[in-house]
Write a protein that holds these residues in place. Sequence first.
Motif, mmCIF file in Angstrom:
data_model
loop_
_atom_site.group_PDB
_atom_site.id
_atom_site.type_symbol
_atom_site.label_atom_id
_atom_site.label_comp_id
_atom_site.label_asym_id
_atom_site.label_seq_id
_atom_site.Cartn_x
_atom_site.Cartn_y
_atom_site.Cartn_z
ATOM 1 N N ALA A 1 11.346 21.169 -1.421
ATOM 2 C CA ALA A 1 10.786 20.234 -0.444
ATOM 3 C C ALA A 1 11.943 19.394 0.072
ATOM 4 N N VAL A 2 12.045 19.294 1.393
ATOM 5 C CA VAL A 2 13.215 18.642 1.990
ATOM 6 C C VAL A 2 12.796 17.307 2.617
ATOM 7 N N PHE A 3 13.498 16.252 2.208
ATOM 8 C CA PHE A 3 13.227 14.891 2.690
ATOM 9 C C PHE A 3 14.511 14.294 3.258
ATOM 10 N N GLY A 4 14.360 13.222 4.047
ATOM 11 C CA GLY A 4 15.524 12.525 4.598
ATOM 12 C C GLY A 4 15.896 11.327 3.727
ATOM 13 N N GLN A 5 17.192 11.067 3.632
ATOM 14 C CA GLN A 5 17.651 9.855 2.941
ATOM 15 C C GLN A 5 17.330 8.611 3.768
ATOM 16 N N LYS A 6 16.966 8.807 5.016
ATOM 17 C CA LYS A 6 16.574 7.687 5.891
ATOM 18 C C LYS A 6 15.530 6.804 5.200
ATOM 19 N N ASP A 7 14.573 7.456 4.523
ATOM 20 C CA ASP A 7 13.540 6.740 3.767
ATOM 21 C C ASP A 7 13.951 6.812 2.292
ATOM 22 N N GLN B 1 11.576 5.994 -0.646
ATOM 23 C CA GLN B 1 10.569 7.064 -0.685
ATOM 24 C C GLN B 1 11.128 8.317 -1.359
ATOM 25 N N LEU B 2 12.372 8.663 -1.029
ATOM 26 C CA LEU B 2 12.998 9.844 -1.635
ATOM 27 C C LEU B 2 13.090 9.678 -3.154
ATOM 28 N N ARG B 3 13.456 8.486 -3.613
ATOM 29 C CA ARG B 3 13.536 8.239 -5.061
ATOM 30 C C ARG B 3 12.147 8.321 -5.710
ATOM 31 N N VAL B 4 11.154 7.764 -5.035
ATOM 32 C CA VAL B 4 9.785 7.749 -5.591
ATOM 33 C C VAL B 4 9.233 9.172 -5.684
ATOM 34 N N VAL B 5 9.431 9.955 -4.632
ATOM 35 C CA VAL B 5 8.898 11.324 -4.593
ATOM 36 C C VAL B 5 9.614 12.206 -5.618
ATOM 37 N N THR B 6 10.917 12.017 -5.756
ATOM 38 C CA THR B 6 11.682 12.799 -6.730
ATOM 39 C C THR B 6 11.167 12.531 -8.140
ATOM 40 N N GLN B 7 10.944 11.249 -8.454
ATOM 41 C CA GLN B 7 10.452 10.888 -9.787
ATOM 42 C C GLN B 7 9.018 11.385 -9.991
ATOM 43 N N MET B 8 8.193 11.285 -8.951
ATOM 44 C CA MET B 8 6.790 11.725 -9.046
ATOM 45 C C MET B 8 6.728 13.217 -9.389
ATOM 46 N N ALA B 9 7.544 14.022 -8.695
ATOM 47 C CA ALA B 9 7.519 15.471 -8.946
ATOM 48 C C ALA B 9 7.947 15.763 -10.384
ATOM 49 N N LYS B 10 8.934 14.993 -10.851
ATOM 50 C CA LYS B 10 9.417 15.167 -12.223
ATOM 51 C C LYS B 10 8.322 14.748 -13.218
ATOM 52 N N HIS C 1 0.819 -1.221 0.000
ATOM 53 C CA HIS C 1 0.000 0.000 0.000
ATOM 54 C C HIS C 1 0.848 1.264 0.000
ATOM 55 N N PHE C 2 2.078 1.124 0.450
ATOM 56 C CA PHE C 2 2.814 2.265 0.976
ATOM 57 C C PHE C 2 3.069 3.369 -0.046
ATOM 58 N N PHE C 3 3.685 3.044 -1.190
ATOM 59 C CA PHE C 3 4.116 4.143 -2.069
ATOM 60 C C PHE C 3 2.966 4.798 -2.817
ATOM 61 N N GLY C 4 1.881 4.054 -3.061
ATOM 62 C CA GLY C 4 0.684 4.696 -3.624
ATOM 63 C C GLY C 4 0.169 5.761 -2.664
ATOM 64 N N GLY C 5 0.134 5.405 -1.378
ATOM 65 C CA GLY C 5 -0.323 6.355 -0.352
ATOM 66 C C GLY C 5 0.621 7.536 -0.217
ATOM 67 N N VAL C 6 1.924 7.254 -0.204
ATOM 68 C CA VAL C 6 2.926 8.321 -0.065
ATOM 69 C C VAL C 6 2.880 9.254 -1.271
ATOM 70 N N ALA C 7 2.892 8.682 -2.485
ATOM 71 C CA ALA C 7 2.930 9.524 -3.692
ATOM 72 C C ALA C 7 1.683 10.406 -3.748
ATOM 73 N N THR C 8 0.534 9.843 -3.391
ATOM 74 C CA THR C 8 -0.716 10.610 -3.448
ATOM 75 C C THR C 8 -0.691 11.753 -2.430
ATOM 76 N N VAL C 9 -0.300 11.460 -1.203
ATOM 77 C CA VAL C 9 -0.340 12.528 -0.192
ATOM 78 C C VAL C 9 0.729 13.580 -0.473
ATOM 79 N N VAL C 10 1.905 13.155 -0.945
ATOM 80 C CA VAL C 10 2.964 14.140 -1.206
ATOM 81 C C VAL C 10 2.578 15.008 -2.414
ATOM 82 N N ALA C 11 1.941 14.406 -3.427
ATOM 83 C CA ALA C 11 1.466 15.208 -4.565
ATOM 84 C C ALA C 11 0.433 16.228 -4.080
ATOM 85 N N LYS C 12 -0.440 15.824 -3.168
ATOM 86 C CA LYS C 12 -1.423 16.763 -2.618
ATOM 87 C C LYS C 12 -0.725 17.874 -1.811
#
Length: 283
Positions: free
Chosen positions: A149-155, A158-167, A128-139
Motif C-alpha cells: 500500500a503506497v502513501f505520501g509522506q505529505k501526510d 497519517q503514514l506513521r499511524v497507518v504503518t503501526q495499525m497494519a503492524k 476525529h481524524f485518525f480514528g476515521g483514517v485508521a478505520t477506513v484504511v483497515a477496511k
Amino acid sequence: MAQRPNVNRTIATLRSTLSGFRAKRQTVALVPTMGALHRGHLALVKEAQKRARRVVVSIFVNPTQFAPHEDFGSYPRRFAADIQALTEAGVDVVWAPSPEVMYPAGFSTRLAPDGAALAGLEDKFRPHFFGGVATVVAKLFTQVAPDFAVFGQKDYQQLRVVTQMAKDLDLPVKIVGLPTVREKDGLALSSRNIYLSELERGHAPALYRTLKTSAERIKAGEPIEMVLEEGRAQIELAEFDLDYLEARHALTLAPVTSVKDGPIRLLVAAKIGKTRLIDNLAV
Ligand code: AMP
C-alpha cells in the motif's frame, strides 16, 4: 489507446475482480486516495506499478474523518477527470464505494489508534481524524488485501499511524511511504490548494521555506526551540494562522529537544483564509 480502469462500486464486484488476479498469482498494490487527483497521487501510482503486477486506486472521500465543521461537503470531487488521469497512468482497478457501501446501516466498529495518533499534532486540531483514517484504511486493507500500500509522506502523521495499525493488526501488507511532490516554489501539492485565492497562493510557499531553513539551522546545531520560535513568527508574518510548527522524533513523533534524540521531522499545519495546509520535512 490506454484502457479505462475497471471501476468497482460494490464489495462483490471488487472481490470478483481481485480473485481473477489472485488466481493468476498476481501481486496487488493499493493506493488509497480521496480523489481530485494531482501529480502527487500519480507519483504514488507509479511506485505501486513498480512494486506489484496490479494496481488498485481507491477513491473515497471518507465522511468519518471529517468533523461536522470541516470541508466534507465542499471537498473537491472530480471523478471523470480522475478516471481520465488513471486511464493515462495505466491503472487496472478503481475502487470507488459509496458511503453506504463502506458504512452500511448498523455499522458500529471504529478503531481507536494510540501512539503516533495521539502525538498532539493533527490529533489536537482534528480529534476525529485518525480514528476515521485508521478505520477506513483497515477496511480498505481487508477489502483489497494488497501486498503493498503506497502513501505520501505529505501526510506524515497519517503514514506513521497507518504503518503501526497494519503492524498491530498483523495485516500482511507492506506500507510504502513516498516523498512529497511539490510545486516549483516548494508548495506541497494538495487537493485543497484549489481553495487558495491568488493572494493566498502567493503566501503559501512560506510553509516549505520555513521548514527548509529551520531544518538547515537545526542540522547546523542551533537550539531547536529558538529555531522553531523564529519559524512560527515567519509563518504568521506570511498571513497564516498557525496551528503548530513542531520538531518530533521521525518514527514515534515524540517531542525532541536535541538532534541527539534521534532522527527529527519538522511538522507544520496552518490556515490561510479558509484553507488549512499541512507540510513536513526531515532534518
Ligand atoms: P488524499 O487524496 O489527500 O487523501 O491523499 C491520498 C494519498 O496521496 C495520501 O497517501 C497522501 O499522503 C498522498 N499525497 C497527497 N499529496 C501528496 C503530495 N503532494 N506528494 C505525495 N503524496 C501525496
